[in-house]
Design a protein around this motif. Sequence first.
Motif, PDB file in Angstrom:
ATOM      1  N   CYS A   1       0.854  -1.181   0.000  1.00 25.33           N
ATOM      2  CA  CYS A   1       0.000   0.000   0.000  1.00 25.33           C
ATOM      3  C   CYS A   1       0.891   1.231   0.000  1.00 25.33           C
TER       4      CYS A   1
ATOM      5  N   ASN B   1       0.331   4.018   1.484  1.00 29.62           N
ATOM      6  CA  ASN B   1       0.327   4.684   2.794  1.00 29.62           C
ATOM      7  C   ASN B   1       0.085   3.652   3.902  1.00 29.62           C
ATOM      8  N   PRO B   2       1.098   2.807   4.190  1.00 26.45           N
ATOM      9  CA  PRO B   2       0.901   1.732   5.172  1.00 26.45           C
ATOM     10  C   PRO B   2       1.062   2.218   6.615  1.00 26.45           C
ATOM     11  N   TYR B   3       0.183   3.128   7.011  1.00 22.66           N
ATOM     12  CA  TYR B   3       0.349   3.829   8.288  1.00 22.66           C
ATOM     13  C   TYR B   3       0.164   2.933   9.511  1.00 22.66           C
ATOM     14  N   MET B   4      -0.424   1.760   9.340  1.00 21.64           N
ATOM     15  CA  MET B   4      -0.648   0.887  10.494  1.00 21.64           C
ATOM     16  C   MET B   4       0.447  -0.158  10.673  1.00 21.64           C
ATOM     17  N   ASP B   5       1.452  -0.119   9.795  1.00 22.83           N
ATOM     18  CA  ASP B   5       2.541  -1.090   9.882  1.00 22.83           C
ATOM     19  C   ASP B   5       3.776  -0.488  10.525  1.00 22.83           C
TER      20      ASP B   5
ATOM     21  N   LYS C   1       6.661  -0.974   6.273  1.00 26.02           N
ATOM     22  CA  LYS C   1       6.466   0.296   5.561  1.00 26.02           C
ATOM     23  C   LYS C   1       7.514   0.474   4.476  1.00 26.02           C
TER      24      LYS C   1
ATOM     25  N   TYR D   1      -4.712  -3.291   2.833  1.00 31.73           N
ATOM     26  CA  TYR D   1      -5.394  -2.050   3.203  1.00 31.73           C
ATOM     27  C   TYR D   1      -6.574  -1.874   2.251  1.00 31.73           C
ATOM     28  N   TYR D   2      -7.674  -1.388   2.761  1.00 34.29           N
ATOM     29  CA  TYR D   2      -8.844  -1.226   1.899  1.00 34.29           C
ATOM     30  C   TYR D   2      -8.587  -0.178   0.811  1.00 34.29           C
ATOM     31  N   ASP D   3      -7.668   0.745   1.078  1.00 34.77           N
ATOM     32  CA  ASP D   3      -7.256   1.722   0.054  1.00 34.77           C
ATOM     33  C   ASP D   3      -6.748   1.018  -1.199  1.00 34.77           C
TER      34      ASP D   3
ATOM     35  N   VAL E   1      -6.605  -4.348   6.926  1.00 29.51           N
ATOM     36  CA  VAL E   1      -5.814  -3.742   8.011  1.00 29.51           C
ATOM     37  C   VAL E   1      -6.456  -2.474   8.564  1.00 29.51           C
ATOM     38  N   ASP E   2      -7.032  -1.677   7.689  1.00 27.98           N
ATOM     39  CA  ASP E   2      -7.447  -0.323   8.076  1.00 27.98           C
ATOM     40  C   ASP E   2      -8.960  -0.121   8.210  1.00 27.98           C
TER      41      ASP E   2
END
Length: 244
Positions: free
Chosen positions: A36, A38-42, A47, A82-84, A109-110
């Motif tokens: 993704c 923008n893998p902000y949750m990893d 990342k 990620y759903y994005d 994930v998001d």
Amino acid sequence: MIIPFIIPLFPSRYLFLKIINYLKNDFKNIELGIPCNNPYMDGDVIKKIYINILKKYSLPELIFTIVKLFYNCNFKIIIVIYYDSVIELGKKFFYNFVKFLRIKKIIFVDLPVIYLKKKINLLKKYKINLICLIPINLKIKKILNNIKIFKKIKIYNIYFCGSNFTGKSNKNIVKSCKKLMKIKKKFKKINYIYGFGVKKKKEVVLLKKFFKNIVIGSKILEFFLINKKNSFLKFKNYLKKCLK
């Protein structure tokens, strides 16, 4: 059961094929992370890999590569996405890809619970089971409430994220796991998975006493970022130790 987390075409096409061929011998299940932007949750390791992979390949390229490499494999694949990225690929394209590979489990994930409710009927159509994430550092009361909500919408796979949990003393790990045993007694029909941040062999040994399924990701991928010469050998040896 140890479940390795891998990322398509990382660290290279050649080494990725080598990784798959090795995993075929000892592992029935794998987690496959779809990159993704923008893998902000990893964490930092994932990342870095996601961002670098997407500089080399587009998302559709990675998806077609997965189809090509895994169509005749016997792995049970858990897709982590990620759903994005689903939106970027197109929902119809993504769900047809999942159906084509006969994938039965997905982690978005998001997506918070309120959105997961809306996806349940669509996922039933494709015979897919959702795996829902719960951070291990939440209070037990909140964890229990989350599981109750998941059960109401017929989600029976819970993934405990432990990035704030591993790396502590063995005593703290055992203490937290014992709390989780109380949760497991209340919700017996739930399938529990543990992952996110499992690094040390001693953590794996302790977690095996409490969880049937343990995911190892950043630790094994990190070998390919730090020491490129012996990376595959270190990757292989680490997983062998975890299997014992």
